[in-house]
Design a protein around this motif. Structure first.
Motif, PDB file in Angstrom:
ATOM      1  N   LEU A 158       0.832  -1.203   0.000  1.00  0.00           N
ATOM      2  CA  LEU A 158       0.000   0.000   0.000  1.00  0.00           C
ATOM      3  C   LEU A 158       0.867   1.255   0.000  1.00  0.00           C
ATOM      4  O   LEU A 158       0.574   2.221  -0.699  1.00  0.00           O
ATOM      5  CB  LEU A 158      -0.948  -0.005   1.204  1.00  0.00           C
ATOM      6  CG  LEU A 158      -1.933   1.146   1.297  1.00  0.00           C
ATOM      7  CD1 LEU A 158      -2.808   1.224   0.046  1.00  0.00           C
ATOM      8  CD2 LEU A 158      -2.811   1.005   2.529  1.00  0.00           C
ATOM      9  N   ALA A 159       1.958   1.243   0.769  1.00  0.00           N
ATOM     10  CA  ALA A 159       2.888   2.374   0.779  1.00  0.00           C
ATOM     11  C   ALA A 159       3.493   2.581  -0.604  1.00  0.00           C
ATOM     12  O   ALA A 159       3.634   3.718  -1.076  1.00  0.00           O
ATOM     13  CB  ALA A 159       3.971   2.153   1.826  1.00  0.00           C
ATOM     14  N   LEU A 208       1.386   6.733  -6.908  1.00  0.00           N
ATOM     15  CA  LEU A 208       0.355   7.728  -7.225  1.00  0.00           C
ATOM     16  C   LEU A 208       0.882   9.148  -7.067  1.00  0.00           C
ATOM     17  O   LEU A 208       0.566  10.035  -7.855  1.00  0.00           O
ATOM     18  CB  LEU A 208      -0.881   7.502  -6.365  1.00  0.00           C
ATOM     19  CG  LEU A 208      -1.668   6.218  -6.667  1.00  0.00           C
ATOM     20  CD1 LEU A 208      -2.751   5.992  -5.615  1.00  0.00           C
ATOM     21  CD2 LEU A 208      -2.266   6.281  -8.057  1.00  0.00           C
ATOM     22  N   LYS A 209       1.671   9.365  -6.019  1.00  0.00           N
ATOM     23  CA  LYS A 209       2.269  10.702  -5.835  1.00  0.00           C
ATOM     24  C   LYS A 209       3.210  11.045  -6.999  1.00  0.00           C
ATOM     25  O   LYS A 209       3.209  12.169  -7.472  1.00  0.00           O
ATOM     26  CB  LYS A 209       3.044  10.749  -4.513  1.00  0.00           C
ATOM     27  CG  LYS A 209       2.161  10.832  -3.299  1.00  0.00           C
ATOM     28  CD  LYS A 209       3.020  10.895  -2.041  1.00  0.00           C
ATOM     29  CE  LYS A 209       2.180  10.946  -0.783  1.00  0.00           C
ATOM     30  NZ  LYS A 209       3.031  10.966   0.434  1.00  0.00           N
ATOM     31  N   ASP A 255       3.043   9.887 -10.044  1.00  0.00           N
ATOM     32  CA  ASP A 255       2.221  10.141 -11.228  1.00  0.00           C
ATOM     33  C   ASP A 255       1.620  11.544 -11.190  1.00  0.00           C
ATOM     34  O   ASP A 255       1.539  12.217 -12.228  1.00  0.00           O
ATOM     35  CB  ASP A 255       1.101   9.120 -11.336  1.00  0.00           C
ATOM     36  CG  ASP A 255       1.611   7.727 -11.687  1.00  0.00           C
ATOM     37  OD1 ASP A 255       2.773   7.588 -12.093  1.00  0.00           O
ATOM     38  OD2 ASP A 255       0.818   6.758 -11.546  1.00  0.00           O
ATOM     39  N   ASP A 256       1.220  11.999 -10.025  1.00  0.00           N
ATOM     40  CA  ASP A 256       0.658  13.353  -9.897  1.00  0.00           C
ATOM     41  C   ASP A 256       1.695  14.418 -10.181  1.00  0.00           C
ATOM     42  O   ASP A 256       1.389  15.470 -10.750  1.00  0.00           O
ATOM     43  CB  ASP A 256       0.073  13.564  -8.499  1.00  0.00           C
ATOM     44  CG  ASP A 256      -1.284  12.933  -8.337  1.00  0.00           C
ATOM     45  OD1 ASP A 256      -1.904  12.563  -9.354  1.00  0.00           O
ATOM     46  OD2 ASP A 256      -1.755  12.803  -7.183  1.00  0.00           O
ATOM     47  N   ARG A 257       2.928  14.173  -9.805  1.00  0.00           N
ATOM     48  CA  ARG A 257       4.001  15.160 -10.042  1.00  0.00           C
ATOM     49  C   ARG A 257       4.298  15.296 -11.528  1.00  0.00           C
ATOM     50  O   ARG A 257       4.721  16.353 -11.987  1.00  0.00           O
ATOM     51  CB  ARG A 257       5.253  14.754  -9.285  1.00  0.00           C
ATOM     52  CG  ARG A 257       5.135  14.916  -7.804  1.00  0.00           C
ATOM     53  CD  ARG A 257       6.435  14.565  -7.092  1.00  0.00           C
ATOM     54  NE  ARG A 257       6.170  14.313  -5.693  1.00  0.00           N
ATOM     55  CZ  ARG A 257       6.644  13.296  -4.996  1.00  0.00           C
ATOM     56  NH1 ARG A 257       7.463  12.439  -5.565  1.00  0.00           N
ATOM     57  NH2 ARG A 257       6.337  13.148  -3.742  1.00  0.00           N
ATOM     58  N   GLN A 258       4.114  14.236 -12.302  1.00  0.00           N
ATOM     59  CA  GLN A 258       4.390  14.253 -13.735  1.00  0.00           C
ATOM     60  C   GLN A 258       3.337  15.003 -14.522  1.00  0.00           C
ATOM     61  O   GLN A 258       3.564  15.401 -15.651  1.00  0.00           O
ATOM     62  CB  GLN A 258       4.543  12.839 -14.263  1.00  0.00           C
ATOM     63  CG  GLN A 258       5.763  12.129 -13.742  1.00  0.00           C
ATOM     64  CD  GLN A 258       5.840  10.691 -14.213  1.00  0.00           C
ATOM     65  OE1 GLN A 258       4.965  10.208 -14.906  1.00  0.00           O
ATOM     66  NE2 GLN A 258       6.915  10.014 -13.834  1.00  0.00           N
ATOM     67  N   LYS A 259       2.178  15.181 -13.975  1.00  0.00           N
ATOM     68  CA  LYS A 259       1.086  15.860 -14.701  1.00  0.00           C
ATOM     69  C   LYS A 259       1.257  17.349 -14.738  1.00  0.00           C
ATOM     70  O   LYS A 259       1.769  18.046 -14.045  1.00  0.00           O
ATOM     71  CB  LYS A 259      -0.274  15.517 -14.070  1.00  0.00           C
ATOM     72  CG  LYS A 259      -0.640  14.098 -14.323  1.00  0.00           C
ATOM     73  CD  LYS A 259      -1.999  13.792 -13.711  1.00  0.00           C
ATOM     74  CE  LYS A 259      -2.390  12.349 -13.945  1.00  0.00           C
ATOM     75  NZ  LYS A 259      -3.689  12.028 -13.421  1.00  0.00           N
TER      76      LYS A 259
END
Length: 61
Positions: free
Chosen positions: A47-48, A54-55, A57-61
């Motif tokens: 889970l970690a 996910l974090k 992936d968010d930074r790449q957007k």
């Protein structure tokens, strides 16, 4: 006219009632006891890793 029409209906047996503040503290304490055990458990490694992914992936957007 019937005077009982305007009186609020109560449910259950009449009796002494605890003040609202005491009931709130009791409820809060019960919730804390239930969830403290869960919150103090370590986060599973998979889970970690998912959260880290996910974090990223968010930074790449």
């Amino acid at each position: 006219m019937n005077e009982k029409v305007n009186q609020p209906k109560t449910m259950g047996a009449p009796g002494p009632q605890k003040p609202q503040i005491q009931r709130d503290h009791w409820f809060d304490n019960q919730l804390n006891e239930l969830f403290n055990h869960v919150v103090s458990e370590p986060l599973p490694a998979d889970l970690a890793a998912l959260i880290d992914q996910l974090k990223a992936d968010d930074r790449q957007k």
